[in-house]
Design an enzyme around this catalytic site. Sequence first.
Site, PDB file in Angstrom:
ATOM      1  N   SER A 167       0.849  -1.201   0.000  1.00  0.00           N
ATOM      2  CA  SER A 167       0.000   0.000   0.000  1.00  0.00           C
ATOM      3  C   SER A 167       0.872   1.235   0.000  1.00  0.00           C
ATOM      4  CB  SER A 167      -0.898   0.009   1.249  1.00  0.00           C
ATOM      5  OG  SER A 167      -1.542   1.255   1.403  1.00  0.00           O
ATOM      6  N   TYR A 180      -2.696  -0.494  10.290  1.00  0.00           N
ATOM      7  CA  TYR A 180      -2.596  -0.852   8.879  1.00  0.00           C
ATOM      8  C   TYR A 180      -1.244  -0.458   8.298  1.00  0.00           C
ATOM      9  CZ  TYR A 180      -3.821  -0.784   3.878  1.00  0.00           C
ATOM     10  OH  TYR A 180      -3.851  -0.985   2.516  1.00  0.00           O
TER      11      TYR A 180
END
Length: 339
Positions: A167, A180
């Site tokens: 990501s 995350y």
Amino acid sequence: MKWKNMLLAASTLGVVAGTAIRRRRELDLRGQVVLVTGSSRGLGFLIAKAFAHEGCRVAICARNEEELEQARAQLESHGADAIAVKCDISDRDQVSAMVDTVTRHFGRIDILVNNAGIMVVGPVQTMNTEDFQQAMDVMYWGMFYTTMAVLPQMIQRRAGRIVNITSVGGKISVPRLLPYTAAKFAAVGFSEGLRAEMKKHGIYVITVVPGLMRTGSHLGAYFKGKHKAEFTWFSLGASMPVVAMDAEVAARQIVEATRRGTSEKILSWPAHLIVRIHGLIPGITTDMLGVINRLIPEDPNSKEKIKGEEILKMMGNSPIAKIISSLAQNTTQGSKRTP
């Protein structure tokens, strides 16, 4: 003039050599066996579908058996040779059993796509150790377990591709997403180092860095703190057509990066831009994110975890809820399968 001719000749040779190297590492995908984790819906499902379209045999896995079977049936309806294996990738024993099952069925695993993920959104004061532990279990250890389970057979064949879906949050730490981003930073580090080590074995590791993507992830994510405010900012960012990338386009780009053996593939121009800027002026970008963080209302004392789809129901027919619902309807059908 002599030096100019020599430089031109050297430049031409460099281009020719580079082209030859790229062609040599390009992979014919027809008949390749692909295992995609977290693939019952969302981006994972679209990646499996895109590989199947290229003539690959596909294995999909997820925790929800019912959704997994629906995904397998949908792939087979499009002519894919697909199997589904229920697996919690945070469980090392389940991962080992899954890899054994896929290998017995297809004879080998040529391409592994580590895609499974989980997301909790909210101020760090609302997070607990379990939130960080779960993020690491799925997005780091889950990736590690599957990778280490398939590596021996790839090393033995001196061939294979490992695709790690990380990501932009693994390049720049994003406020309100610390569990995350911490897990994604670990994933990026493992992926980049693994490429350097595995290249001598004929194995290419591809690090994929998506930015915001229209997968309906805001409905499957969990939120803490001031739930409606957290859900609103995240939903709008993840659904805007100009800012967020179409997931089917992303899946096709991931397949192409796999074919080419690309070292890193950053998806979407906003992700490219912010990663490049952060690389040049990391302090300034971090301070800018701090300013944005201040603009989002927060309740650091509310530690209840609520799923996005439940928050949307709680918002009823409010104008912002209608906007979010309208944007969500513009995602692809495959994207709506996001966990």
